[in-house]
Design a protein around this motif. Structure first.
Motif, PDB file in Angstrom:
ATOM      1  N   ALA A 132       0.844  -1.206   0.000  1.00 16.94           N
ATOM      2  CA  ALA A 132       0.000   0.000   0.000  1.00 16.94           C
ATOM      3  C   ALA A 132       0.874   1.248   0.000  1.00 16.94           C
ATOM      4  N   ARG A 133       1.892   1.260   0.858  1.00 17.77           N
ATOM      5  CA  ARG A 133       2.769   2.428   0.972  1.00 17.77           C
ATOM      6  C   ARG A 133       3.515   2.678  -0.333  1.00 17.77           C
ATOM      7  N   MET A 134       3.977   1.583  -0.956  1.00 24.93           N
ATOM      8  CA  MET A 134       4.744   1.727  -2.192  1.00 24.93           C
ATOM      9  C   MET A 134       3.910   2.372  -3.307  1.00 24.93           C
TER      10      MET A 134
ATOM     11  N   SER B 125      -7.157  13.881   0.233  1.00 25.41           N
ATOM     12  CA  SER B 125      -6.210  14.648   1.041  1.00 25.41           C
ATOM     13  C   SER B 125      -5.667  13.855   2.232  1.00 25.41           C
ATOM     14  N   ALA B 126      -6.073  12.599   2.378  1.00 22.58           N
ATOM     15  CA  ALA B 126      -5.594  11.796   3.508  1.00 22.58           C
ATOM     16  C   ALA B 126      -4.084  11.575   3.422  1.00 22.58           C
ATOM     17  N   GLU B 127      -3.429  11.508   4.576  1.00 19.02           N
ATOM     18  CA  GLU B 127      -2.003  11.183   4.637  1.00 19.02           C
ATOM     19  C   GLU B 127      -1.782   9.754   4.144  1.00 19.02           C
ATOM     20  N   VAL B 128      -0.619   9.524   3.551  1.00 21.59           N
ATOM     21  CA  VAL B 128      -0.292   8.173   3.092  1.00 21.59           C
ATOM     22  C   VAL B 128      -0.429   7.164   4.239  1.00 21.59           C
ATOM     23  N   GLU B 129       0.061   7.505   5.439  1.00 25.95           N
ATOM     24  CA  GLU B 129       0.025   6.520   6.525  1.00 25.95           C
ATOM     25  C   GLU B 129      -1.389   6.224   7.030  1.00 25.95           C
ATOM     26  N   THR B 130      -2.305   7.193   6.891  1.00 29.03           N
ATOM     27  CA  THR B 130      -3.715   6.932   7.220  1.00 29.03           C
ATOM     28  C   THR B 130      -4.268   5.848   6.295  1.00 29.03           C
TER      29      THR B 130
ATOM     30  N   VAL C  14      -2.419   3.697   4.518  1.00 32.18           N
ATOM     31  CA  VAL C  14      -1.684   2.444   4.740  1.00 32.18           C
ATOM     32  C   VAL C  14      -2.336   1.672   5.887  1.00 32.18           C
ATOM     33  N   ALA C  15      -2.725   2.374   6.950  1.00 30.96           N
ATOM     34  CA  ALA C  15      -3.367   1.707   8.090  1.00 30.96           C
ATOM     35  C   ALA C  15      -4.724   1.124   7.694  1.00 30.96           C
ATOM     36  N   ALA C  16      -5.437   1.811   6.812  1.00 32.97           N
ATOM     37  CA  ALA C  16      -6.762   1.343   6.411  1.00 32.97           C
ATOM     38  C   ALA C  16      -6.682   0.194   5.405  1.00 32.97           C
ATOM     39  N   VAL C  17      -5.804   0.348   4.427  1.00 31.06           N
ATOM     40  CA  VAL C  17      -5.793  -0.557   3.275  1.00 31.06           C
ATOM     41  C   VAL C  17      -4.753  -1.684   3.422  1.00 31.06           C
ATOM     42  N   GLY C  18      -3.698  -1.427   4.180  1.00 28.82           N
ATOM     43  CA  GLY C  18      -2.663  -2.450   4.382  1.00 28.82           C
ATOM     44  C   GLY C  18      -3.238  -3.786   4.858  1.00 28.82           C
ATOM     45  N   PRO C  19      -4.078  -3.787   5.910  1.00 32.16           N
ATOM     46  CA  PRO C  19      -4.642  -5.051   6.378  1.00 32.16           C
ATOM     47  C   PRO C  19      -5.520  -5.751   5.341  1.00 32.16           C
ATOM     48  N   THR C  20      -6.173  -4.981   4.471  1.00 33.48           N
ATOM     49  CA  THR C  20      -6.951  -5.591   3.382  1.00 33.48           C
ATOM     50  C   THR C  20      -6.031  -6.377   2.459  1.00 33.48           C
ATOM     51  N   LEU C  21      -4.931  -5.736   2.032  1.00 35.91           N
ATOM     52  CA  LEU C  21      -3.989  -6.403   1.124  1.00 35.91           C
ATOM     53  C   LEU C  21      -3.368  -7.613   1.825  1.00 35.91           C
ATOM     54  N   GLN C  22      -3.045  -7.440   3.107  1.00 36.86           N
ATOM     55  CA  GLN C  22      -2.444  -8.545   3.860  1.00 36.86           C
ATOM     56  C   GLN C  22      -3.383  -9.756   3.894  1.00 36.86           C
ATOM     57  N   ARG C  23      -4.669  -9.505   4.127  1.00 36.14           N
ATOM     58  CA  ARG C  23      -5.623 -10.625   4.156  1.00 36.14           C
ATOM     59  C   ARG C  23      -5.747 -11.249   2.768  1.00 36.14           C
ATOM     60  N   TYR C  24      -5.804 -10.428   1.712  1.00 40.22           N
ATOM     61  CA  TYR C  24      -5.886 -10.974   0.363  1.00 40.22           C
ATOM     62  C   TYR C  24      -4.658 -11.838   0.067  1.00 40.22           C
TER      63      TYR C  24
END
Lengths: 211, 211
Positions: free
Chosen positions: B100-102, B181-186, B188-198
């Motif tokens: 997500a961060r990348m 306008s959300a920060e990247v880390e906001t 990453v916290a929201a979407v990172g776990p989605t990608l991790q589960r996928y």
């Protein structure tokens, strides 16, 4: 039919005077006027005048401006208000899967063509992007998220939109297999929990940073 | 620099003979040839000839065909092979957040313009959609998912693509606030776990159907 279309469309040439004709004229006019004026600027009166039919026909055929917009611009076969009702009808913890199932079913019904047409309009016209934002976010998602009493409702709605739009892109536009040929219920199982977490779960803790 | 560009571009009129010139000519030629012939059909030799430069310049400036494709068509500022390396470097349970961060960082760097341009190309040319599929799915996601030893790797890769593409659509194209306008880390916290589960989680059980 309680309304006569005779008076409404007196000058249309060579077409059948039936309801289907009125409906088609309204859809065509609505597409033009929504793109020209945006959702708020496009009035039912202007659209009806452009179509050469009586303004009452908009309520009669589409249940109002919202329904006409959904059908004309989003090419959504159902009234969005009705979809919201349907999605809200059931246990809160299954909201994510009901939303996933609803969008996939609606788009699959048109063979994905309606989603692809929507993306082409959105990328070509900033106006369409704006009306889509207004409707999708304000009417559909915020109304759903509004029932939930959660923190950061707008962010949650936008996160849901991101997964729903992305699913549409990959299934109908970019065509990444096996997502194109996957059964609706396979995707509901995969994506439903994502939407559920965006709606009601913890969206601010990165698991790796949990203590 | 080990290569001279003098010999490679002898007939170009009125431009500087420097490396930037060679690079720009290669990018322009690559865009045309990839769209005309698809990823597999477009050879380095043909692209270099179209640009009027030596084929060795492709390796020199872009590390090969993949890198040239990434830069020319995806308008990705980094070599995809390098991105895969970077994403794989770290704990497995943080893979989702690193991905997500990348993507967010790469696209934010271009102000979202590179993502928007990509979507316009994809929706306008089926050829571009095809080369995008080939690269994104085969090279980037499958290579990442391939390291994981999980069931249904292709479905997992396509699900990740759906969330990544959808995030790009909503942040850079359709512009749903507050996701723009959300920060990247906001995000990453929201979407990172989605990608991790996928990638590594259970993608076939709808929670409401758990016993």
């Amino acid at each position: 039919m309680e309304h006569s279309t005779e008076r409404a469309a007196p000058k249309r040439r060579g077409r059948r005077a039936g309801g289907e004709d009125t409906k088609a004229a309204l859809l065509e006019a609505a597409r033009e006027v929504f793109v020209e004026r945006g959702y708020d600027g496009a009035t039912v009166r202007v659209i009806a005048a452009r179509a050469g039919v009586d303004a009452a026909m908009v309520n009669h055929w589409f249940g109002g401006k919202e329904g006409l917009f959904a059908k004309a611009v989003l090419q959504f076969p159902v009234d969005p208000g009705e979809l919201v009702e349907r999605v809200l009808d059931g246990p809160r913890e299954q909201l994510g899967e009901r939303i996933a199932r609803m969008f996939l079913t609606v788009w699959d019904t048109s063979g994905g063509g309606s989603f692809a047409a929507l993306v082409r309009s959105v990328t070509a016209h900033e106006q369409v992007a704006r009306v889509l934002r207004e409707l999708f976010l304000q009417v559909v998602l915020k109304r759903v998220v509004g029932t939930l009493d959660v923190d950061r409702p707008e962010l949650r709605a936008a996160l849901c939109a991101s997964q729903i739009v992305g699913m549409g892109m990959v299934r109908y536009v970019v065509s990444f297999e096996p997502l194109v040929s996957a059964e609706v219920e396979t995707l509901v199982a995969a994506v439903g929990p994502t939407l559920q977490r965006y709606l009601t779960g913890d969206i601010s803790t990165v698991p790796s940073k949990q203590v």
